[in-house]
Scaffold this motif. Structure first.
Motif, PDB file in Angstrom:
ATOM      1  N   VAL A  13       0.839  -1.203   0.000  1.00  0.00           N
ATOM      2  CA  VAL A  13       0.000   0.000   0.000  1.00  0.00           C
ATOM      3  C   VAL A  13       0.878   1.259   0.000  1.00  0.00           C
ATOM      4  O   VAL A  13       0.546   2.266  -0.650  1.00  0.00           O
ATOM      5  CB  VAL A  13      -0.984  -0.048   1.192  1.00  0.00           C
ATOM      6  CG1 VAL A  13      -1.902   1.153   1.188  1.00  0.00           C
ATOM      7  CG2 VAL A  13      -1.812  -1.316   1.117  1.00  0.00           C
ATOM      8  N   VAL A  14       2.003   1.188   0.697  1.00  0.00           N
ATOM      9  CA  VAL A  14       2.960   2.299   0.653  1.00  0.00           C
ATOM     10  C   VAL A  14       3.504   2.453  -0.779  1.00  0.00           C
ATOM     11  O   VAL A  14       3.659   3.567  -1.275  1.00  0.00           O
ATOM     12  CB  VAL A  14       4.085   2.085   1.698  1.00  0.00           C
ATOM     13  CG1 VAL A  14       5.296   2.949   1.400  1.00  0.00           C
ATOM     14  CG2 VAL A  14       3.553   2.378   3.101  1.00  0.00           C
ATOM     15  N   ASP A  15       3.751   1.340  -1.453  1.00  0.00           N
ATOM     16  CA  ASP A  15       4.206   1.403  -2.862  1.00  0.00           C
ATOM     17  C   ASP A  15       3.179   2.180  -3.697  1.00  0.00           C
ATOM     18  O   ASP A  15       3.541   2.998  -4.537  1.00  0.00           O
ATOM     19  CB  ASP A  15       4.338  -0.006  -3.470  1.00  0.00           C
ATOM     20  CG  ASP A  15       5.472  -0.821  -2.862  1.00  0.00           C
ATOM     21  OD1 ASP A  15       6.328  -0.239  -2.167  1.00  0.00           O
ATOM     22  OD2 ASP A  15       5.488  -2.055  -3.069  1.00  0.00           O
ATOM     23  N   GLU A  16       1.902   1.880  -3.461  1.00  0.00           N
ATOM     24  CA  GLU A  16       0.837   2.569  -4.226  1.00  0.00           C
ATOM     25  C   GLU A  16       0.884   4.079  -3.955  1.00  0.00           C
ATOM     26  O   GLU A  16       0.774   4.883  -4.889  1.00  0.00           O
ATOM     27  CB  GLU A  16      -0.541   2.001  -3.821  1.00  0.00           C
ATOM     28  CG  GLU A  16      -1.681   2.647  -4.583  1.00  0.00           C
ATOM     29  CD  GLU A  16      -3.055   2.259  -4.048  1.00  0.00           C
ATOM     30  OE1 GLU A  16      -3.220   1.169  -3.461  1.00  0.00           O
ATOM     31  OE2 GLU A  16      -3.974   3.101  -4.210  1.00  0.00           O
ATOM     32  N   ALA A  17       1.079   4.439  -2.686  1.00  0.00           N
ATOM     33  CA  ALA A  17       1.109   5.871  -2.329  1.00  0.00           C
ATOM     34  C   ALA A  17       2.313   6.558  -2.966  1.00  0.00           C
ATOM     35  O   ALA A  17       2.200   7.657  -3.519  1.00  0.00           O
ATOM     36  CB  ALA A  17       1.147   6.028  -0.811  1.00  0.00           C
ATOM     37  N   LEU A  60       4.525   9.937   4.655  1.00  0.00           N
ATOM     38  CA  LEU A  60       3.692   8.793   5.055  1.00  0.00           C
ATOM     39  C   LEU A  60       3.404   8.903   6.547  1.00  0.00           C
ATOM     40  O   LEU A  60       4.339   8.960   7.354  1.00  0.00           O
ATOM     41  CB  LEU A  60       4.447   7.484   4.781  1.00  0.00           C
ATOM     42  CG  LEU A  60       5.110   7.349   3.407  1.00  0.00           C
ATOM     43  CD1 LEU A  60       6.083   6.169   3.384  1.00  0.00           C
ATOM     44  CD2 LEU A  60       4.051   7.163   2.328  1.00  0.00           C
ATOM     45  N   ILE A  61       2.120   8.923   6.894  1.00  0.00           N
ATOM     46  CA  ILE A  61       1.727   9.090   8.295  1.00  0.00           C
ATOM     47  C   ILE A  61       1.025   7.823   8.757  1.00  0.00           C
ATOM     48  O   ILE A  61      -0.040   7.463   8.224  1.00  0.00           O
ATOM     49  CB  ILE A  61       0.770  10.297   8.446  1.00  0.00           C
ATOM     50  CG1 ILE A  61       1.445  11.568   7.912  1.00  0.00           C
ATOM     51  CG2 ILE A  61       0.341  10.471   9.902  1.00  0.00           C
ATOM     52  CD1 ILE A  61       0.471  12.721   7.700  1.00  0.00           C
ATOM     53  N   PHE A  62       1.603   7.133   9.720  1.00  0.00           N
ATOM     54  CA  PHE A  62       1.026   5.883  10.221  1.00  0.00           C
ATOM     55  C   PHE A  62       0.363   6.153  11.561  1.00  0.00           C
ATOM     56  O   PHE A  62       1.001   6.689  12.466  1.00  0.00           O
ATOM     57  CB  PHE A  62       2.121   4.830  10.391  1.00  0.00           C
ATOM     58  CG  PHE A  62       2.805   4.481   9.102  1.00  0.00           C
ATOM     59  CD1 PHE A  62       2.325   3.465   8.292  1.00  0.00           C
ATOM     60  CD2 PHE A  62       3.921   5.193   8.676  1.00  0.00           C
ATOM     61  CE1 PHE A  62       2.953   3.155   7.092  1.00  0.00           C
ATOM     62  CE2 PHE A  62       4.546   4.886   7.480  1.00  0.00           C
ATOM     63  CZ  PHE A  62       4.064   3.870   6.682  1.00  0.00           C
ATOM     64  N   VAL A  63      -0.902   5.784  11.661  1.00  0.00           N
ATOM     65  CA  VAL A  63      -1.594   5.885  12.952  1.00  0.00           C
ATOM     66  C   VAL A  63      -1.581   4.486  13.546  1.00  0.00           C
ATOM     67  O   VAL A  63      -2.295   3.595  13.076  1.00  0.00           O
ATOM     68  CB  VAL A  63      -3.037   6.412  12.787  1.00  0.00           C
ATOM     69  CG1 VAL A  63      -3.709   6.531  14.149  1.00  0.00           C
ATOM     70  CG2 VAL A  63      -3.028   7.758  12.073  1.00  0.00           C
ATOM     71  N   PRO A 106      11.666   4.408   3.075  1.00  0.00           N
ATOM     72  CA  PRO A 106      11.465   5.855   2.965  1.00  0.00           C
ATOM     73  C   PRO A 106      12.716   6.579   3.461  1.00  0.00           C
ATOM     74  O   PRO A 106      13.462   6.041   4.278  1.00  0.00           O
ATOM     75  CB  PRO A 106      10.288   6.120   3.909  1.00  0.00           C
ATOM     76  CG  PRO A 106       9.708   4.798   4.238  1.00  0.00           C
ATOM     77  CD  PRO A 106      10.786   3.778   4.056  1.00  0.00           C
ATOM     78  N   LYS A 107      12.957   7.773   2.938  1.00  0.00           N
ATOM     79  CA  LYS A 107      14.138   8.546   3.372  1.00  0.00           C
ATOM     80  C   LYS A 107      13.860   9.169   4.745  1.00  0.00           C
ATOM     81  O   LYS A 107      12.700   9.273   5.162  1.00  0.00           O
ATOM     82  CB  LYS A 107      14.431   9.664   2.361  1.00  0.00           C
ATOM     83  CG  LYS A 107      14.618   9.190   0.935  1.00  0.00           C
ATOM     84  CD  LYS A 107      15.964   8.521   0.719  1.00  0.00           C
ATOM     85  CE  LYS A 107      16.040   7.740  -0.582  1.00  0.00           C
ATOM     86  NZ  LYS A 107      15.195   6.547  -0.686  1.00  0.00           N
TER      87      LYS A 107
END
Ligand code: UTP
Length: 296
Positions: free
Chosen positions: A41-45, A53-56, A95-96
């Motif tokens: 899903v991160v790949d899609e974003a 990217l904000i993870f709750v 991610p950087k």
């Protein structure tokens, strides 16, 4: 016009439909082939140009944070052993520094509450929400299509996918008007799990949203809804009274990896299209499904 730069991934749910697998492992870390669901899903974003990217997260979700961290010792060992392809892949997926934020939803009070927990990090700009359970498998990444549509016609946008009319009672369903620019359809109504025979359409809300920041002030004071949870759908219904809302039809397959069947089907679909696995897996499936295989 404001760009969509940030995406929220609500990953604080308990995953009760997938117990006992999810007792100690976050359901987002279960793998579809060789990548955790959340990585797909991160790949899609990222394919849609998302920069932050904000993870709750919630309790027992530490593995997600570790997954998106740099594995310093692992990377050094891979380099020492000359496993450069694996190293390159790990680095490409990471991610950087500064591109991720993690915030805790201290109690699982519902999806709306989880999104509200990201308000300070999102700030005053439109943003995307991606439900990590829902894998969107198609030629074009779903969020990319939504962002292109947003750029042509800024508004709140909800992704939808067609389901058989007989299954509409299991999902959030949208009633829509005729398609306009970029295929966007104005949303006339939103219903969560409509009783059989009452659904306004067969368009299921599939877990991808572009929302204006006004949704946060609505969520702030919104009472609990269905299931005693603070529901995102309720906040969107309120927002839609004042602001334009459109539906974006995703032309691909949706796999709900939060269910056992959806998870298994996703693994098959993603593995079968891989050149390194597909042909051998096809043979395995043939053998398992043959009368002799079933007797074993
Ligand atoms: P689900 O309905 O799939 O709930 O939530 P769940 O708790 O994860 O799973 P089950 O039903 O117990 O098996 C949809 C999305 O909303 C997030 C979940 O992580 C999932 O991505 N969510 C839900 C939260 O982040 N917090 C919540 O309080 C509820």
């Amino acid at each position: 016009m404001r760009r969509i730069r940030k995406a929220v991934f609500p990953v604080a749910g308990l995953g009760t439909r997938f117990l006992p697998a999810t007792k100690a492992i976050p359901k987002e870390m279960l793998t579809v082939v060789d990548r955790p669901v959340i990585q797909h899903v991160v790949d899609e974003a990222r394919a849609a140009g998302i920069e932050h990217l904000i993870f709750v997260t919630g309790r027992n979700k530490g593995a997600i944070e570790d997954h998106f961290d740099q594995g310093y010792e692992l990377e050094r060992t891979l380099a020492e052993r000359g496993k450069l392809r694996e190293l390159e892949e790990l680095r490409r997926d990471s991610p950087k520094a500064g591109e991720t934020s993690f915030t805790r939803q201290q109690a699982p009070l519902g999806l709306g509450h989880a999104v509200w927990c990201a308000r300070e990090i999102v700030g005053d700009e439109p943003f995307a929400v991606l439900l990590p359970d829902m894998l969107h498998h198609g030629r074009e990444p779903c969020l990319k299509g939504m962002i292109d549509a947003f750029e042509a016609q800024p508004s709140n946008i909800i992704a939808v996918s067609e389901v058989p009319m007989s299954e509409t009672h299991q999902y959030g369903i949208l009633g829509v008007g005729p398609p306009g620019r970029r295929g966007l359809m104005p949303v006339n109504s939103m219903v969560e799990k409509p009783p059989q025979g009452t659904a306004p359409s067969n368009l299921m809300v599939s877990g991808r949203y572009i929302l204006e920041p006004g949704v946060f002030s609505i969520l702030e004071t919104q009472p609990r809804g269905a299931g005693g949870e603070i529901q995102l759908t309720d906040a969107m219904i309120t927002l839609a009274r004042a602001r334009p809302f459109n539906a974006f039809r995703f032309e691909g397959r949706i796999f709900d990896t939060g269910t056992k069947l959806g998870f298994l089907a996703a693994n098959l679909a993603y593995a079968l299209e891989r050149p390194d696995l597909g042909p051998a897996l096809r043979d395995e499936l043939r053998a398992i499904l043959s009368p002799a295989g079933q007797k074993r």
